[in-house]
Motif scaffolding. Structure first.
Motif, PDB file in Angstrom:
ATOM      1  N   TRP A   1      -3.248  47.123 -21.261  1.00 41.21           N
ATOM      2  CA  TRP A   1      -4.640  47.400 -21.633  1.00 41.21           C
ATOM      3  C   TRP A   1      -4.773  48.639 -22.511  1.00 41.21           C
ATOM      4  O   TRP A   1      -5.894  49.130 -22.744  1.00 41.21           O
TER       5      TRP A   1
ATOM      6  N   ASP B   1      -4.683  49.286 -25.710  1.00 37.60           N
ATOM      7  CA  ASP B   1      -5.572  49.240 -26.874  1.00 37.60           C
ATOM      8  C   ASP B   1      -7.055  49.189 -26.492  1.00 37.60           C
ATOM      9  O   ASP B   1      -7.924  49.493 -27.309  1.00 37.60           O
ATOM     10  N   ALA B   2      -7.321  48.810 -25.258  1.00 40.58           N
ATOM     11  CA  ALA B   2      -8.715  48.749 -24.795  1.00 40.58           C
ATOM     12  C   ALA B   2      -9.324  50.138 -24.640  1.00 40.58           C
ATOM     13  O   ALA B   2     -10.528  50.287 -24.432  1.00 40.58           O
ATOM     14  N   LEU B   3      -8.477  51.185 -24.756  1.00 42.63           N
ATOM     15  CA  LEU B   3      -8.977  52.569 -24.668  1.00 42.63           C
ATOM     16  C   LEU B   3      -9.495  53.084 -25.999  1.00 42.63           C
ATOM     17  O   LEU B   3     -10.084  54.171 -26.057  1.00 42.63           O
ATOM     18  N   GLU B   4      -9.295  52.316 -27.074  1.00 44.58           N
ATOM     19  CA  GLU B   4      -9.671  52.799 -28.408  1.00 44.58           C
ATOM     20  C   GLU B   4     -11.159  53.159 -28.479  1.00 44.58           C
ATOM     21  O   GLU B   4     -12.018  52.329 -28.185  1.00 44.58           O
TER      22      GLU B   4
ATOM     23  N   ILE C   1     -12.610  55.504 -26.684  1.00 42.90           N
ATOM     24  CA  ILE C   1     -13.170  56.005 -25.424  1.00 42.90           C
ATOM     25  C   ILE C   1     -13.382  57.518 -25.467  1.00 42.90           C
ATOM     26  O   ILE C   1     -14.210  58.073 -24.730  1.00 42.90           O
TER      27      ILE C   1
ATOM     28  N   ILE D   1     -13.339  50.537 -16.548  1.00 42.20           N
ATOM     29  CA  ILE D   1     -13.846  51.792 -17.115  1.00 42.20           C
ATOM     30  C   ILE D   1     -14.868  51.422 -18.176  1.00 42.20           C
ATOM     31  O   ILE D   1     -14.603  50.543 -19.003  1.00 42.20           O
TER      32      ILE D   1
ATOM     33  N   ARG E   1      -8.789  41.413 -30.609  1.00 44.00           N
ATOM     34  CA  ARG E   1      -7.464  41.103 -30.083  1.00 44.00           C
ATOM     35  C   ARG E   1      -7.543  40.818 -28.588  1.00 44.00           C
ATOM     36  O   ARG E   1      -8.303  41.472 -27.865  1.00 44.00           O
TER      37      ARG E   1
ATOM     38  N   LEU F   1      -9.971  40.142 -23.610  1.00 37.56           N
ATOM     39  CA  LEU F   1     -10.141  40.920 -24.845  1.00 37.56           C
ATOM     40  C   LEU F   1      -9.794  42.391 -24.652  1.00 37.56           C
ATOM     41  O   LEU F   1     -10.284  43.033 -23.727  1.00 37.56           O
ATOM     42  N   VAL F   2      -8.987  42.944 -25.571  1.00 37.13           N
ATOM     43  CA  VAL F   2      -8.732  44.386 -25.563  1.00 37.13           C
ATOM     44  C   VAL F   2      -9.497  45.085 -26.682  1.00 37.13           C
ATOM     45  O   VAL F   2      -9.972  46.203 -26.521  1.00 37.13           O
ATOM     46  N   LEU F   3      -9.620  44.412 -27.834  1.00 41.13           N
ATOM     47  CA  LEU F   3     -10.421  44.938 -28.944  1.00 41.13           C
ATOM     48  C   LEU F   3     -11.556  43.966 -29.209  1.00 41.13           C
ATOM     49  O   LEU F   3     -11.345  42.757 -29.273  1.00 41.13           O
TER      50      LEU F   3
ATOM     51  N   THR G   1     -13.853  47.173 -34.951  1.00 42.76           N
ATOM     52  CA  THR G   1     -13.610  46.920 -33.530  1.00 42.76           C
ATOM     53  C   THR G   1     -13.626  48.207 -32.706  1.00 42.76           C
ATOM     54  O   THR G   1     -13.460  49.294 -33.232  1.00 42.76           O
ATOM     55  N   ARG G   2     -13.811  48.017 -31.414  1.00 42.00           N
ATOM     56  CA  ARG G   2     -13.678  49.104 -30.435  1.00 42.00           C
ATOM     57  C   ARG G   2     -12.921  48.550 -29.239  1.00 42.00           C
ATOM     58  O   ARG G   2     -12.956  47.349 -28.960  1.00 42.00           O
ATOM     59  N   GLY G   3     -12.307  49.437 -28.497  1.00 42.27           N
ATOM     60  CA  GLY G   3     -11.630  49.034 -27.263  1.00 42.27           C
ATOM     61  C   GLY G   3     -12.634  48.584 -26.212  1.00 42.27           C
ATOM     62  O   GLY G   3     -13.758  49.086 -26.159  1.00 42.27           O
ATOM     63  N   THR G   4     -12.218  47.650 -25.394  1.00 39.19           N
ATOM     64  CA  THR G   4     -13.087  47.110 -24.342  1.00 39.19           C
ATOM     65  C   THR G   4     -13.646  48.212 -23.433  1.00 39.19           C
ATOM     66  O   THR G   4     -14.813  48.165 -23.039  1.00 39.19           O
ATOM     67  N   PHE G   5     -12.818  49.233 -23.114  1.00 36.22           N
ATOM     68  CA  PHE G   5     -13.285  50.269 -22.185  1.00 36.22           C
ATOM     69  C   PHE G   5     -14.213  51.286 -22.858  1.00 36.22           C
ATOM     70  O   PHE G   5     -14.768  52.158 -22.180  1.00 36.22           O
TER      71      PHE G   5
END
Lengths: 165, 165
Positions: free
Chosen positions: A59, A61-64, A66, A142, B12, B85-87, B96-100
């Motif tokens: 996960w 890249d999901a922090l991008e 944040i 998060i 992504r 989804l992560v992005l 795009t942005r991260g999911t978190f």
């Protein structure tokens, strides 16, 4: 005083029939200074000790993006919690309250939520203050603090709907 | 523009391996005016339409004392959401942005959280304002708003722990 079934005076449980309506995936672990339930704060504080939220590599890249948020909402799974209580006696004095009128960890779906202050990011680890959970608690989600978040997507019809009392 | 895999430009996903770390039980249903995802507000508002939180009879006693709280935190399961989804590209413009870093319903554990205003209680139904979810959304939990709640149990060691920066 605890009875044979682990209930304190006045407490009541339902007959628990299991839980299988939906399934969770752990996405990381939370590291805190608290290794025993009796030491955990009842409520996290924003000047409390530094804690670490370790996010699984999948996960990352999901922090991008944040880092734009000073405060985050964190959801975690209180995996040591009893789930069948409807009435609880927080002081163990016979006085009870309903589970939904408490923020006790014991609830049908033991999901803890905290608003934390983001202090630093080290790769896939977030350093934060404001947690209240046991060391090793599984991480569920998060999100940006709701009061800081401005949705990037265009508004919907619902965003404008108001209704007078 | 959506591609064959349903991803927008720049988005992504991870390879989703299922979820089985913990299990949820639905404790009721939420009734709102929104029957299509495109109409749901991006964020609920406290002057928004009245919504109903219908709690299953088994948990009726868990509501005892809830009328003491003007605001409640409500957790629900966004059961129509993609979870891999992560992005994400909220505007579908390649950015795009991260999911978190989003409060999008699409997340590994699609748990929605809202702070609602409690308007009225009718037996096991709470009438509230401030929700944002689809009609029929499964209910997971209700807790007093953290800013209104004073834990009835005695404080712990952790409640006093502070740490200087």
């Amino acid at each position: 005083m605890a009875q044979d079934d682990g209930l304190r005076d006045g407490e009541r449980a339902i007959k628990w029939c299991g839980a299988s309506d939906a399934r969770l995936v752990y996405i990381g672990r939370i590291r805190t200074p608290w290794t025993s339930r009796k030491d955990c704060p009842r409520q996290g504080r924003h000047d409390g000790p530094l804690c670490r939220i370790e996010i699984d590599e999948a996960w990352a890249d999901a922090l991008e993006g944040i880092d734009a948020y000073e405060r985050l909402e964190v959801l975690y799974w209180l995996d040591h919690s009893r789930r069948d209580l409807v009435l609880q006696s927080p002081r163990d004095d016979g006085a009870t309250r309903g589970t939904f009128a408490l923020r006790s960890p014991m609830r049908p779906n033991p999901i803890g939520t905290s608003i934390v202050r983001l202090v630093e990011i080290e790769k896939t680890t977030l350093i934060v203050r404001g947690l209240d959970c046991l060391d090793g608690t599984p991480l569920l989600d998060i999100k940006p603090d709701r009061t800081l978040f401005i949705p990037p997507a265009p508004p919907t019809r619902g965003d404008y709907e108001i209704e007078n009392p």
